[in-house]
Design a protein around this motif. Structure first.
Motif, PDB file in Angstrom:
ATOM      1  N   PRO A  50       0.814  -1.090  -0.014  1.00  0.00           N
ATOM      2  CA  PRO A  50       0.139   0.103  -0.283  1.00  0.00           C
ATOM      3  C   PRO A  50       0.941   1.153  -0.079  1.00  0.00           C
ATOM      4  O   PRO A  50       0.511   2.085  -0.782  1.00  0.00           O
ATOM      5  CB  PRO A  50      -0.874  -0.130   1.206  1.00  0.00           C
ATOM      6  N   LEU A  51       1.942   0.945   0.717  1.00  0.00           N
ATOM      7  CA  LEU A  51       2.765   2.478   0.806  1.00  0.00           C
ATOM      8  C   LEU A  51       3.537   2.922  -0.475  1.00  0.00           C
ATOM      9  O   LEU A  51       3.498   3.556  -1.042  1.00  0.00           O
ATOM     10  CB  LEU A  51       3.949   2.273   1.747  1.00  0.00           C
ATOM     11  N   PHE A  52       3.890   1.552  -1.198  1.00  0.00           N
ATOM     12  CA  PHE A  52       4.658   1.633  -2.427  1.00  0.00           C
ATOM     13  C   PHE A  52       3.518   2.443  -3.450  1.00  0.00           C
ATOM     14  O   PHE A  52       3.959   3.306  -4.123  1.00  0.00           O
ATOM     15  CB  PHE A  52       5.076   0.434  -3.022  1.00  0.00           C
ATOM     16  N   VAL A  53       2.310   1.694  -3.311  1.00  0.00           N
ATOM     17  CA  VAL A  53       1.354   2.243  -4.339  1.00  0.00           C
ATOM     18  C   VAL A  53       1.039   3.790  -4.017  1.00  0.00           C
ATOM     19  O   VAL A  53       1.066   4.670  -4.950  1.00  0.00           O
ATOM     20  CB  VAL A  53      -0.204   1.548  -4.382  1.00  0.00           C
ATOM     21  N   ILE A  54       0.898   4.160  -2.752  1.00  0.00           N
ATOM     22  CA  ILE A  54       0.993   5.463  -2.428  1.00  0.00           C
ATOM     23  C   ILE A  54       2.038   6.537  -2.945  1.00  0.00           C
ATOM     24  O   ILE A  54       1.744   7.416  -3.678  1.00  0.00           O
ATOM     25  CB  ILE A  54       0.693   5.662  -1.029  1.00  0.00           C
ATOM     26  N   ALA A  55       3.087   5.901  -2.836  1.00  0.00           N
ATOM     27  CA  ALA A  55       4.367   6.600  -3.267  1.00  0.00           C
ATOM     28  C   ALA A  55       4.320   6.705  -4.631  1.00  0.00           C
ATOM     29  O   ALA A  55       4.721   7.862  -5.176  1.00  0.00           O
ATOM     30  CB  ALA A  55       5.814   5.952  -2.781  1.00  0.00           C
TER      31      ALA A  55
ATOM     32  N   GLY B 204      -0.090  13.345 -19.075  1.00  0.00           N
ATOM     33  CA  GLY B 204       0.951  13.075 -19.690  1.00  0.00           C
ATOM     34  C   GLY B 204       1.883  12.941 -18.478  1.00  0.00           C
ATOM     35  O   GLY B 204       2.671  11.899 -18.448  1.00  0.00           O
ATOM     36  N   ALA B 205       2.108  14.008 -17.958  1.00  0.00           N
ATOM     37  CA  ALA B 205       3.310  14.040 -16.826  1.00  0.00           C
ATOM     38  C   ALA B 205       2.702  13.061 -15.694  1.00  0.00           C
ATOM     39  O   ALA B 205       3.623  12.533 -15.195  1.00  0.00           O
ATOM     40  CB  ALA B 205       3.169  15.465 -16.386  1.00  0.00           C
ATOM     41  N   PHE B 206       1.543  12.909 -15.271  1.00  0.00           N
ATOM     42  CA  PHE B 206       1.257  12.027 -14.345  1.00  0.00           C
ATOM     43  C   PHE B 206       1.523  10.603 -14.624  1.00  0.00           C
ATOM     44  O   PHE B 206       2.351  10.008 -13.777  1.00  0.00           O
ATOM     45  CB  PHE B 206      -0.398  12.188 -14.252  1.00  0.00           C
ATOM     46  N   PHE B 207       1.299  10.078 -15.725  1.00  0.00           N
ATOM     47  CA  PHE B 207       1.629   8.751 -16.109  1.00  0.00           C
ATOM     48  C   PHE B 207       3.117   8.658 -16.296  1.00  0.00           C
ATOM     49  O   PHE B 207       3.637   7.540 -15.740  1.00  0.00           O
ATOM     50  CB  PHE B 207       0.907   8.484 -17.281  1.00  0.00           C
ATOM     51  N   ALA B 208       3.917   9.770 -16.758  1.00  0.00           N
ATOM     52  CA  ALA B 208       5.283   9.568 -16.737  1.00  0.00           C
ATOM     53  C   ALA B 208       5.877   9.539 -15.407  1.00  0.00           C
ATOM     54  O   ALA B 208       6.814   8.677 -15.155  1.00  0.00           O
ATOM     55  CB  ALA B 208       5.854  10.910 -17.476  1.00  0.00           C
ATOM     56  N   GLY B 209       5.278  10.110 -14.642  1.00  0.00           N
ATOM     57  CA  GLY B 209       5.730  10.154 -12.982  1.00  0.00           C
ATOM     58  C   GLY B 209       5.729   8.545 -12.367  1.00  0.00           C
ATOM     59  O   GLY B 209       6.615   8.169 -11.986  1.00  0.00           O
ATOM     60  N   ILE B 210       4.432   8.029 -12.783  1.00  0.00           N
ATOM     61  CA  ILE B 210       4.182   6.778 -12.356  1.00  0.00           C
ATOM     62  C   ILE B 210       5.336   5.845 -12.768  1.00  0.00           C
ATOM     63  O   ILE B 210       5.826   5.142 -11.987  1.00  0.00           O
ATOM     64  CB  ILE B 210       2.564   6.236 -12.642  1.00  0.00           C
ATOM     65  N   ALA B 211       5.387   6.156 -14.166  1.00  0.00           N
ATOM     66  CA  ALA B 211       6.570   5.081 -14.834  1.00  0.00           C
ATOM     67  C   ALA B 211       8.004   5.458 -14.370  1.00  0.00           C
ATOM     68  O   ALA B 211       8.732   4.396 -13.884  1.00  0.00           O
ATOM     69  CB  ALA B 211       6.707   5.577 -16.563  1.00  0.00           C
ATOM     70  N   GLY B 212       8.334   6.704 -14.034  1.00  0.00           N
ATOM     71  CA  GLY B 212       9.678   6.778 -13.213  1.00  0.00           C
ATOM     72  C   GLY B 212       9.541   6.025 -12.087  1.00  0.00           C
ATOM     73  O   GLY B 212      10.625   5.473 -11.719  1.00  0.00           O
ATOM     74  N   GLY B 213       8.574   5.983 -11.207  1.00  0.00           N
ATOM     75  CA  GLY B 213       8.400   5.556  -9.779  1.00  0.00           C
ATOM     76  C   GLY B 213       8.753   4.086  -9.935  1.00  0.00           C
ATOM     77  O   GLY B 213       9.425   3.297  -9.545  1.00  0.00           O
ATOM     78  N   LEU B 214       8.093   3.558 -11.091  1.00  0.00           N
ATOM     79  CA  LEU B 214       8.011   1.834 -11.492  1.00  0.00           C
ATOM     80  C   LEU B 214       9.525   1.642 -11.610  1.00  0.00           C
ATOM     81  O   LEU B 214       9.982   0.532 -11.268  1.00  0.00           O
ATOM     82  CB  LEU B 214       7.110   1.616 -12.278  1.00  0.00           C
ATOM     83  N   LEU B 215       9.884   2.271 -12.697  1.00  0.00           N
ATOM     84  CA  LEU B 215      11.552   2.126 -13.012  1.00  0.00           C
ATOM     85  C   LEU B 215      12.429   2.167 -12.090  1.00  0.00           C
ATOM     86  O   LEU B 215      13.198   1.196 -11.972  1.00  0.00           O
ATOM     87  CB  LEU B 215      11.718   3.086 -14.227  1.00  0.00           C
ATOM     88  N   CYS B 216      12.380   3.167 -11.099  1.00  0.00           N
ATOM     89  CA  CYS B 216      13.339   3.330 -10.233  1.00  0.00           C
ATOM     90  C   CYS B 216      13.443   2.160  -9.161  1.00  0.00           C
ATOM     91  O   CYS B 216      14.201   1.887  -8.576  1.00  0.00           O
ATOM     92  CB  CYS B 216      13.868   4.750  -9.448  1.00  0.00           C
ATOM     93  N   HIS B 217      12.182   1.784  -8.903  1.00  0.00           N
ATOM     94  CA  HIS B 217      11.931   0.584  -7.895  1.00  0.00           C
ATOM     95  C   HIS B 217      12.116  -0.727  -8.598  1.00  0.00           C
ATOM     96  O   HIS B 217      12.048  -1.797  -7.883  1.00  0.00           O
ATOM     97  CB  HIS B 217      10.402   0.747  -7.301  1.00  0.00           C
ATOM     98  N   LEU B 218      12.417  -0.758  -9.810  1.00  0.00           N
ATOM     99  CA  LEU B 218      12.577  -1.977 -10.459  1.00  0.00           C
ATOM    100  C   LEU B 218      14.018  -2.126 -10.511  1.00  0.00           C
ATOM    101  O   LEU B 218      14.687  -3.206 -10.330  1.00  0.00           O
ATOM    102  CB  LEU B 218      12.060  -1.971 -11.932  1.00  0.00           C
ATOM    103  N   ILE B 219      14.787  -1.092 -10.856  1.00  0.00           N
ATOM    104  CA  ILE B 219      16.415  -1.195 -10.918  1.00  0.00           C
ATOM    105  C   ILE B 219      17.166  -0.584  -9.819  1.00  0.00           C
ATOM    106  O   ILE B 219      18.352  -0.571  -9.754  1.00  0.00           O
ATOM    107  CB  ILE B 219      17.039  -0.507 -12.459  1.00  0.00           C
ATOM    108  N   GLN B 220      16.451  -0.239  -8.685  1.00  0.00           N
ATOM    109  CA  GLN B 220      16.886  -0.067  -7.642  1.00  0.00           C
ATOM    110  C   GLN B 220      17.785   1.361  -7.487  1.00  0.00           C
ATOM    111  O   GLN B 220      18.691   1.390  -6.518  1.00  0.00           O
ATOM    112  CB  GLN B 220      17.546  -1.231  -6.888  1.00  0.00           C
ATOM    113  N   ILE B 221      17.708   2.045  -8.398  1.00  0.00           N
ATOM    114  CA  ILE B 221      18.512   3.091  -8.422  1.00  0.00           C
ATOM    115  C   ILE B 221      17.619   4.284  -9.217  1.00  0.00           C
ATOM    116  O   ILE B 221      17.002   4.036 -10.134  1.00  0.00           O
ATOM    117  CB  ILE B 221      19.983   3.092  -9.044  1.00  0.00           C
ATOM    118  N   ALA B 222      17.821   5.497  -8.788  1.00  0.00           N
ATOM    119  CA  ALA B 222      17.420   6.749  -9.530  1.00  0.00           C
ATOM    120  C   ALA B 222      18.676   7.560  -9.845  1.00  0.00           C
ATOM    121  O   ALA B 222      19.123   7.931  -8.963  1.00  0.00           O
ATOM    122  CB  ALA B 222      16.447   7.460  -8.970  1.00  0.00           C
ATOM    123  N   HIS B 223      19.149   7.912 -11.141  1.00  0.00           N
ATOM    124  CA  HIS B 223      20.331   8.635 -11.208  1.00  0.00           C
ATOM    125  C   HIS B 223      19.855   9.749 -12.180  1.00  0.00           C
ATOM    126  O   HIS B 223      19.161   9.509 -13.299  1.00  0.00           O
ATOM    127  CB  HIS B 223      21.303   7.509 -11.978  1.00  0.00           C
TER     128      HIS B 223
END
Lengths: 341, 324, 258
Positions: free
Chosen positions: A101-106, A223-242
């Protein structure tokens, strides 16, 4: 054989296809056919589907020319990553009913933050024509990156490290299908036609009573909203935001996907996202190896993976010269078009 | 976009901000020098935009190519031929950098932009992004160039000398940058006002169809525009190379964008506007950088947004209404 | 005037130093067809652009149904009940004939974007209403059979009709037609006239039009204003205008008539 009537409904078809896709990949993974790298490729492809379809709303349907889409993804990634990693200090060892739940909120907070930035970018750019807008969005991407580089709390130029791997195939699939469902709902409605009228002729659109500035800002915000979601999913997949993950290079890749698939075709963006990711991860290394077999003895150098960007750039130029409408043009697969009433 | 910013001019000073270290004559000179380089790039941007209404994203890369042409000139020619008169070496460098920039610009136009002339404007813009990416990544992928910084052979092209004039540090590079820029701008002004080709260029930028009916060869004029714009960008690459002697394949992105901002500031499509905008931007950037480096990086875009909101036609532009 | 739809007072507009429209006055009664004529560059289309808010007037006042609309944005002006067509047809080329009209109906559409995503009952009802209204408009204009065609693939005459249909979709009280007969042959012009009469009475419209074809203007308009170099040089019923020496001069030049 008679096909039951409700199965002819495109929305039912959409849900069935989504489910089928999910289950096939899921079981192939369970059977160890797709485990590890191939699954990661599929997950990344799905994230690119979100990025490309949401950019398509801005560029393809509304006719604006935004080229800094990854800037919005960066906002989503850093906001959600900060929440899960630095503030809530989540870890994958915790039970899933605590973290999920926390991740989805994040993710959603990250999406909203990106949408807010999209709204703010949209405001001053309302009066700009397409080509000026391109420069502003490019500059915006640079500014976002510069700001991130200068915030020590999120790691500055080193990036935000140690992000828990909370994204998984199921979650990414759900968000991708939700994105597609929402976008097709918007596009095939009177609001969607308002977006398209802005693309077709902004002046005429305003003069049949469409509040064009409202729809331009709305396109950027969604568009930005979904891009933000995608960014969140990506960094929690590859475990880094750079910062470099969100620079012009990946933005350019998303742009190529949108134009390759076809401006104003969600189906095209989906196909192109998979095509290009698979091209990048499998076909390109192979092709470059074969090319090296020729250049090594002839010119004395290898054609390494860094050449892929050269090939993307060429691909984009060749496509614009010979097939500017992309793979799908403005057409959609039937299950992407909801019934009208 | 790999975080390669245009080298900013640093200011020595104490921990506190002393306004006299920010707004002084030394900084003004530095600003003019940066502005001279922006001006040369901005002119090509603005001319191409004036004629075919295309923001040529690849324009900054013509500047990068100008710099690399001199890098190779230094490494493969000058290193083996010592004892040529320095003035002659410099003139050769100017000619080579201009030729390199012009060649690539004309090729880009012929191959990538010309076939799209009568398609929607966005098509050419996307292609321009593609051309820009292609040049940058091609250069960074080629094994004899590579993505990392290379040292520009500035001392081989023209040795640096310093002067102290009334407490202000000057060097010959500053004089050369400003001198070359002013000379070329004077040439361009004469060319556009005084020659038939220049007049044809102005006619095409006003009305393409009418110019065609008057017998002007539009494509020839467009080619000449790219040629001049590319040459100016190329020589700007040379000047930037000797002044800030580290070059890489992405060096053109930010100066390109900033030159575009300068062109918009002055009024896009207007040649004196690009010069004015570039010098103003150069000075603003140097002053802002000495105040705060983040501000220095962002000021160009802040200016762009302000101009577009409050005076979209630019400083020297006239308000035009869209025809309905 | 008591029943005036549109009142324009001292409307003036500059382009740079050029006075495109100067002291334009109009008092348009309900239910009439009036025309503006004048040579090229006389400022006719500029007047339309000023009325619909594309340009902001340098001076003057525009009152529509008792309300000052001088500084409103175009889309608000359209929503108040003014619709227009364009000199050079401006349809949404890549979308269907039906969608062109449906876009015109959008300002009167009452369902939020959330309802569109959720496909709620109200959304479905609205979409059906919009579709039915659009189809019935298309039938009026003899375009119903082409509903699925891309607008840009229609022949010229049908594009002109579609543009009027799209304008009517916004439910106007005042219709501004910018050279509706341009490029039409005499037969087409005749049927256009019938069409304008028909929609005027059926939709209870007031019509103001700009036209070059004299035959058309003289036959359809009850009252004509003549513009030249931004100035109104004459106005009155067609017969009067036809014999006005100033008008003849503006069109044919000094000494054009012997």
């Amino acid at each position: 054989m008679k096909i039951p009537n409700f199965l002819r409904k495109s929305t039912v078809q959409f849900l069935l296809y989504s489910l089928a896709f999910y289950l096939v990949i899921y079981f192939l993974n369970q059977l160890n056919v797709l485990s590890g790298y191939p699954l990661l490729i599929i997950e990344i492809s799905l994230i690119y589907v979100i990025l490309a379809t949401s950019l398509n709303l801005i560029n393809g349907f509304t006719g604006q020319f935004s080229i800094g889409h990854m800037g919005f993804a960066a906002v989503g990634a850093y906001v959600s990553g900060t929440l899960t990693t630095l503030i809530w200090k989540l870890s994958i060892d915790q039970p899933i009913y605590q973290t999920l739940p926390l991740f989805v909120i994040a993710l959603i907070v990250g999406g909203i933050a990106a949408a807010l930035i999209g709204f703010l970018i949209g405001l001053p750019t309302l009066r700009l024509r397409g080509d000026y807008l391109a420069i502003v969005t490019l500059g915006f991407g640079e500014i976002i990156r510069t700001i991130i580089n200068n915030i020590d709390y999120v790691g500055g130029p080193r990036g935000l490290l140690g992000i828990p791997q909370l994204s998984n195939f199921t979650l990414i699939s759900i968000f991708t299908f939700l994105t597609l469902y929402v976008l097709r709902g918007i596009v095939f409605s009177s609001h969607g036609r308002a977006f398209i009228s802005v693309r077709e002729d902004e002046v005429a659109s305003e003069l049949v009573g469409i509040h064009t500035t409202k729809y331009k800002v709305l396109a950027f915000t969604i568009g930005a909203f979904f891009a933000g979601i995608a960014g969140g999913l990506l960094c929690h997949l590859i475990q880094i935001a750079h910062p470099t993950q969100f620079g012009f290079l990946p933005s350019f890749m998303v742009l190529v996907i949108v134009y390759l698939g076809g401006m104003g075709s969600l189906t095209g963006s989906v196909i192109a996202a998979f095509l290009l990711t698979i091209l990048e991860k499998y076909l390109l290394p192979l092709g470059l190896q074969m090319l090296s077999a020729w250049t090594q003895p002839t010119f004395g150098f290898q054609v390494g993976v860094e050449w892929r960007m050269v090939i993307y750039a060429l691909l984009l130029i060749i496509m614009m010269l010979f097939r500017p409408e992309g793979i799908m043009g403005m057409k959609e697969a039937r299950f992407m078009i909801p019934e009208e009433h | 976009m790999l975080g390669i910013f245009f080298p900013s001019i640093s200011v020595k000073g104490g921990d506190f901000v002393d306004l006299s270290t920010i707004f002084n004559f030394q900084q003004l000179v530095n600003g003019l020098q940066l502005g001279a380089i922006y001006a040369l790039i901005a002119l090509g941007y603005t001319m191409v935009y004036g004629i075919i209404r295309l923001i040529n994203f690849a324009h900054g890369d013509f500047y990068m190519i100008g710099a690399y042409s001199i890098y190779f000139f230094g490494v493969y020619f000058l290193a083996g031929h010592t004892g040529i008169h320095p003035i002659f070496v410099f003139i050769m460098a100017v000619i080579i950098s201009m030729a390199a920039g012009a060649l690539i610009a004309v090729l880009a136009n012929q191959i990538a932009y010309k076939p799209l002339r009568y398609r929607p404007r966005l098509s050419a813009l996307i292609t321009a992004v593609g051309v820009s990416m292609f040049l940058e990544y091609l250069f960074s992928s080629l094994p004899f160039i590579g993505p990392s910084y290379l040292a520009f052979p500035n001392d081989a092209v023209i040795p640096r000398t310093e002067y102290l004039l009334g407490g202000v540090h000057l060097n010959n590079y500053q004089i050369i940058d400003l001198g070359v820029a002013i000379l070329l701008m004077a040439f361009l002004t004469w060319f556009v006002r005084g020659t038939m080709t220049g007049k044809a260029m102005r006619a095409v930028s006003l009305d393409k169809d009418a110019s065609k009916l008057m017998g002007i060869d539009i494509e020839k004029i467009i080619t000449i525009t790219f040629l001049i714009g590319g040459a100016f960008a190329g020589v700007a690459g040379l000047l930037a190379g000797i002044t800030y002697p580290r070059i890489n394949p992405y060096m053109g992105i930010l100066p390109g964008l900033k030159a575009f901002v300068a062109a918009v500031l002055g009024g896009i499509g207007i040649i004196p506007g690009a010069m004015l905008g570039a010098f103003l931007l150069g000075i603003a950037e140097v002053f802002a950088t000495s105040f705060n480096s983040l501000l220095g990086e962002g000021i160009a875009f802040a200016i762009l947004i302000l101009v577009l909101i409050f005076r979209p036609q630019g400083l020297l532009g006239e308000k035009t209404a869209e025809k309905v | 005037m008591e029943n005036s739809v549109l009142t324009i007072q001292t409307l003036t507009h500059f382009f740079g130093g050029l006075k495109a429209v100067s002291n334009f006055e109009l008092d348009l009664p309900q239910g009439v067809i009036w025309g503006i004529i004048g040579p090229n560059g006389a400022g006719k289309t500029t007047v339309f652009n000023l009325i619909t808010g594309v340009y902001r007037p340098s001076q003057g006042k525009i009152i529509f149904l008792g309300e000052d609309i001088t500084n409103l944005k175009p889309h608000s002006i359209i929503q108040k009940g003014i619709a227009r067509t364009f000199q050079n047809i401006r349809l949404f080329g890549n979308v269907t004939v039906l969608d062109n009209v449906r876009i015109g109906l959008h300002p009167n559409y009452h369902s939020s974007i959330w309802e569109a995503i959720l496909r709620s009952g109200r959304f479905r009802k609205e979409e059906k209403r919009v579709r039915d209204e659009a189809m019935s408009l298309l039938e009026h204009f003899n375009l119903a059979s082409r509903w699925d065609e891309k607008a840009r693939n229609l022949p010229y005459g049908e594009q002109r009709r579609l543009e009027i249909a799209r304008a009517l979709a916004t439910k106007p009280k005042l219709l501004l037609l910018d050279e509706p007969a341009a490029g039409m042959n005499p037969k087409e012009v005749d049927s256009l006239m019938d069409l304008i009469y028909k929609i005027k009475s059926e939709f209870n419209l007031t019509v103001l039009l700009i036209e070059h074809q004299m035959r058309f203007v003289m036959r359809i308009c009850e009252h004509i204003k003549v513009m030249d170099f931004g100035e109104t040089i004459a106005e009155g019923p067609p017969v009067e205008i036809q014999n006005n020496p100033q008008v003849i001069e503006a069109y044919l030049g000094k000494g054009g008539i012997h």
